[in-house]
Design a protein around this motif. Structure first.
Motif, short mmCIF file in Angstrom:
data_model
loop_
_atom_site.label_atom_id
_atom_site.label_comp_id
_atom_site.label_asym_id
_atom_site.label_seq_id
_atom_site.Cartn_x
_atom_site.Cartn_y
_atom_site.Cartn_z
N GLY A 175 -5.53 0.97 10.35
CA GLY A 175 -6.17 0.87 9.34
C GLY A 175 -5.37 0.85 8.03
N PHE A 176 -5.72 0.15 7.00
CA PHE A 176 -5.07 0.09 5.75
C PHE A 176 -6.19 0.14 4.38
N GLN A 177 -5.76 0.45 3.70
CA GLN A 177 -6.27 0.47 2.31
C GLN A 177 -5.08 0.23 1.15
N ILE A 178 -5.46 -0.83 0.58
CA ILE A 178 -4.50 -1.12 -0.70
C ILE A 178 -5.27 -1.15 -2.02
N GLU A 179 -4.78 -0.22 -2.75
CA GLU A 179 -5.39 0.09 -4.13
C GLU A 179 -4.53 -0.45 -5.20
N VAL A 180 -4.79 -1.43 -6.17
CA VAL A 180 -4.06 -1.98 -7.20
C VAL A 180 -5.00 -1.59 -8.57
N ALA A 231 -5.74 -3.43 -14.29
CA ALA A 231 -4.72 -3.97 -14.96
C ALA A 231 -3.50 -4.75 -14.50
N HIS A 232 -3.30 -4.42 -13.15
CA HIS A 232 -2.23 -4.99 -12.46
C HIS A 232 -2.61 -5.92 -11.62
N ARG A 233 -3.69 -6.21 -11.58
CA ARG A 233 -4.25 -7.19 -10.29
C ARG A 233 -3.70 -8.88 -10.38
N ARG A 234 -3.67 -9.46 -9.32
CA ARG A 234 -3.44 -10.78 -9.36
C ARG A 234 -1.90 -11.00 -9.85
N GLN A 235 -0.99 -10.04 -9.47
CA GLN A 235 0.52 -10.19 -9.71
C GLN A 235 1.32 -10.03 -8.38
N GLY A 236 0.58 -10.21 -7.30
CA GLY A 236 1.44 -10.08 -6.04
C GLY A 236 1.52 -8.56 -5.65
N ILE A 237 0.87 -7.62 -6.35
CA ILE A 237 1.29 -6.33 -5.78
C ILE A 237 0.65 -6.06 -4.34
N VAL A 292 -7.29 -3.24 10.51
CA VAL A 292 -8.51 -3.21 10.17
C VAL A 292 -8.53 -2.58 8.63
N ALA A 293 -9.77 -3.00 7.91
CA ALA A 293 -9.64 -2.35 6.53
C ALA A 293 -11.30 -2.33 6.03
N ARG A 294 -11.74 -1.80 5.16
CA ARG A 294 -13.05 -1.94 4.73
C ARG A 294 -13.16 -2.27 3.02
N PRO A 320 -15.60 -7.01 -5.93
CA PRO A 320 -15.37 -8.27 -5.43
C PRO A 320 -13.90 -8.52 -5.03
N ALA A 321 -12.93 -8.26 -5.73
CA ALA A 321 -11.76 -8.19 -5.54
C ALA A 321 -11.31 -8.10 -4.23
N GLY A 322 -11.69 -7.21 -3.65
CA GLY A 322 -11.44 -6.69 -2.24
C GLY A 322 -11.70 -7.71 -1.11
N HIS A 355 -12.30 -10.95 -1.92
CA HIS A 355 -11.48 -12.26 -2.35
C HIS A 355 -10.04 -12.02 -1.45
N PHE A 356 -9.42 -10.58 -1.71
CA PHE A 356 -8.18 -10.43 -1.23
C PHE A 356 -7.89 -10.62 0.24
N ALA A 357 -9.04 -10.02 0.72
CA ALA A 357 -9.10 -10.00 2.51
C ALA A 357 -9.34 -11.57 2.89
N LYS A 399 2.27 -14.01 8.59
CA LYS A 399 2.53 -15.54 8.26
C LYS A 399 1.84 -15.69 6.91
N TYR A 400 0.86 -14.88 6.61
CA TYR A 400 0.31 -14.98 5.07
C TYR A 400 1.62 -14.36 4.07
N VAL A 401 2.15 -13.37 4.31
CA VAL A 401 3.06 -12.84 3.50
C VAL A 401 4.38 -13.64 3.55
C1 LIG Z 1 -7.72 -6.09 -3.34
C2 LIG Z 1 -6.61 -5.74 -4.25
C3 LIG Z 1 -5.74 -4.68 -3.41
C4 LIG Z 1 -5.60 -6.84 -4.36
O1 LIG Z 1 -4.51 -6.63 -5.19
P1 LIG Z 1 -3.77 -7.80 -5.89
O2 LIG Z 1 -2.38 -7.04 -6.41
O3 LIG Z 1 -4.47 -8.26 -7.13
O4 LIG Z 1 -3.67 -8.79 -4.87
P2 LIG Z 1 -2.58 -10.10 -4.85
O5 LIG Z 1 -2.05 -10.37 -6.20
O6 LIG Z 1 -1.43 -9.97 -4.01
O7 LIG Z 1 -3.44 -11.22 -4.61
C5 LIG Z 1 -3.12 -11.93 -3.37
C6 LIG Z 1 -4.13 -13.14 -3.37
O8 LIG Z 1 -5.50 -12.67 -2.95
C7 LIG Z 1 -6.52 -13.45 -3.67
N1 LIG Z 1 -7.29 -12.62 -4.64
C8 LIG Z 1 -6.91 -11.41 -4.80
N2 LIG Z 1 -7.82 -10.81 -6.12
C9 LIG Z 1 -8.85 -11.98 -6.12
C10 LIG Z 1 -9.86 -12.01 -6.88
N3 LIG Z 1 -10.20 -11.01 -7.80
N4 LIG Z 1 -10.56 -13.16 -6.89
C11 LIG Z 1 -10.20 -14.32 -6.30
N5 LIG Z 1 -9.10 -14.23 -5.18
C12 LIG Z 1 -8.38 -12.91 -5.41
C13 LIG Z 1 -5.77 -14.51 -4.12
O9 LIG Z 1 -5.87 -15.55 -3.30
C14 LIG Z 1 -4.46 -13.85 -4.36
O10 LIG Z 1 -3.42 -14.74 -4.51
P3 LIG Z 1 -3.35 -15.68 -6.05
O11 LIG Z 1 -3.30 -15.04 -7.10
O12 LIG Z 1 -1.97 -16.38 -5.96
O13 LIG Z 1 -4.42 -16.72 -6.07
C15 LIG Z 1 -7.08 -5.22 -5.47
O14 LIG Z 1 -7.95 -6.05 -6.34
C16 LIG Z 1 -7.67 -3.81 -5.58
O15 LIG Z 1 -7.21 -2.77 -5.70
N6 LIG Z 1 -9.09 -3.81 -5.44
C17 LIG Z 1 -9.73 -2.39 -5.15
C18 LIG Z 1 -9.39 -1.84 -3.58
C19 LIG Z 1 -10.02 -2.62 -2.76
O16 LIG Z 1 -10.85 -3.23 -2.63
N7 LIG Z 1 -8.96 -2.80 -1.62
C20 LIG Z 1 -9.18 -3.64 -0.66
C21 LIG Z 1 -9.38 -2.91 0.69
S1 LIG Z 1 -7.84 -2.70 1.69
#
Ligand SMILES: CC(C)(COP(=O)(O)OP(=O)(O)OC[C@H]1O[C@@H](n2cnc3c(N)ncnc32)[C@H](O)[C@@H]1OP(=O)(O)O)[C@@H](O)C(=O)NCCC(=O)NCCS
Length: 344
Positions: free
Chosen positions: A86-91, A94-100, A121-123, A129-131, A133-135, A339-341
């Motif tokens: 399982g993993f959980q990523i939290e950004v 203010a620091h989202r969409r920068q590849g973290i 697996v992750a929830r 909604p960013a979660g 979109h990222f997934a 493959k994605y990374v």
């Molecule tokens: C999900 C989360 C971890 C993404 O972190 P991030 O640092 O913004 O992710 P990245 O910058 O590496 O994004 C990678 C790709 O994901 C997609 N993506 C991420 N956030 C998005 C958004 N808000 N809308 C659309 N696409 C999105 C994009 O394709 C993005 O690539 P791009 O910016 O080149 O288009 C962050 O939004 C977050 O902490 N959300 C709350 C916690 C959560 O839901 N975590 C997921 C469960 S594990």
């Protein structure tokens, strides 16, 4: 960008305070109506971890040293499901969409490789909604789609619930209910763990996971953690009197994660051979009445259900549970995440 691992087993109070303050920012984003988690409960959670859970955490800081992102990976030392991590990523917002997030996914892949895990697996839930979109962007697939459903206790039709409870012994003669509010009694725990396995009959939709195999040690570890958090248990088993076998159960905890006004409904299950006697309604109705009578200050009961779980949703909807958040369980092969990374 530097990703540092933290040693979750030896955190100081100050380190836990910093991690919890970060977690509370995300908690406020997704559940502004809920209280923040107090540091004292965060300390208990880090220091009373179930011994079968292998947790690793990693952090990212901004140049001025502020904590801006965190990754948790976890897997269970168990008989089954040894392919899962399982993993959980939290950004921080203010620091989202920068590849973290992507950088932390790379770290999760390294952790999975080290532990020999092949499926992540992750929830996510729809409040953020960013979660989702990222997934979707990394190529994860929806393994199971469900909701957290919520019952506001002020809206409960008490007369209906009382009817369910009165009808219980009429529709299920030869069965009785046994309540456990504290730790499982020594002479019952083997059976309580055994009947928990009926949860494996709940739908898992497309999730590539095997049945869970639970143990007495795991139940004891969870009890230790939850009671140390100050949570209170309301567990009910249904016993088939002729054989003494536990054939069903329902379990609730008040105050989990510091939510004093909320009761978390955990599993409810009845063995297939004993279905059709309204044991589910008797069990759940009795526990709802216990909440109303014993904890009049509780505001709501929350539970997670797969959207495809018709039998459980039938009971929950009749009780008045309503959709609260959309929860998606995602899965992605570790190689597909790689493959994605690699392509970024
Ligand atoms: C999900 C989360 C971890 C993404 O972190 P991030 O640092 O913004 O992710 P990245 O910058 O590496 O994004 C990678 C790709 O994901 C997609 N993506 C991420 N956030 C998005 C958004 N808000 N809308 C659309 N696409 C999105 C994009 O394709 C993005 O690539 P791009 O910016 O080149 O288009 C962050 O939004 C977050 O902490 N959300 C709350 C916690 C959560 O839901 N975590 C997921 C469960 S594990």
């Amino acid at each position: 960008m530097r990703v540092d691992e933290i040693d979750v087993g030896s955190l100081t109070d100050a380190e836990i305070h910093e991690l919890n303050a970060f977690a509370n920012v995300l908690r406020e984003e997704s559940h502004p109506e809920d209280p923040l988690l107090p540091d004292e409960i965060a300390r208990v959670q880090y220091r009373t971890m179930p011994s079968h859970v292998v947790l690793r955490e990693f952090t990212v800081r901004s140049p001025d040293g502020t904590l801006i992102a965190r990754l948790s990976t976890d897997w269970e030392r168990a008989e089954n499901n040894q392919h899962l991590m399982g993993f959980q990523i939290e950004v921080s917002p203010a620091h989202r969409r920068q590849g973290i997030g992507t950088a932390l996914l790379r770290t999760a892949i390294a952790a999975a490789d080290e532990a020999g895990k092949t499926l992540f697996v992750a929830r996510t839930q729809d409040r953020v909604p960013a979660g989702e979109h990222f997934a979707a962007a990394i190529g994860a697939e929806r393994g199971m789609v469900g909701h957290t459903n919520r019952l506001v206790l002020a809206d409960v039709d008490r007369a209906m619930v009382e009817r369910w409870v009165a009808e219980g012994p009429e529709r299920a003669p030869g069965y009785s209910l046994i309540a456990v509010d504290g730790p499982a009694p020594g002479d019952l725990i083997d059976q309580m763990v055994d009947v928990l396995h009926v949860m494996n009959t709940a739908p898992i939709e497309n999730l590539q996971v095997d049945d869970d195999i639970f143990t007495v040690e795991e139940m004891r570890d969870f009890e230790k953690l939850l009671f140390a958090e100050g949570a209170q248990r309301r567990y009910l088993a249904a016993r088939h009197d002729a054989t003494g076998e536990l054939v069903g159960f329902t379990e609730m905890w008040r105050g989990q994660n510091g939510l004093r006004d909320t009761v978390s409904q955990w599993g409810t299950a009845v063995r297939p051979a004993h279905r059709g006697h309204a044991l589910g309604k008797w069990l759940k109705g009795t526990n709802v009445l216990r909440v109303l009578d014993e904890w009049p200050d509780v505001v709501d009961i929350r539970t997670h259900n797969a959207d495809s779980n018709e039998p459980m949703l039938g009971i929950n909807h009749a009780l008045g549970f309503k959709p609260y958040t959309v929860d998606i369980n995602w899965q992605i092969a570790v190689d597909a995440a790689r493959k994605y990374v690699d392509a970024r």
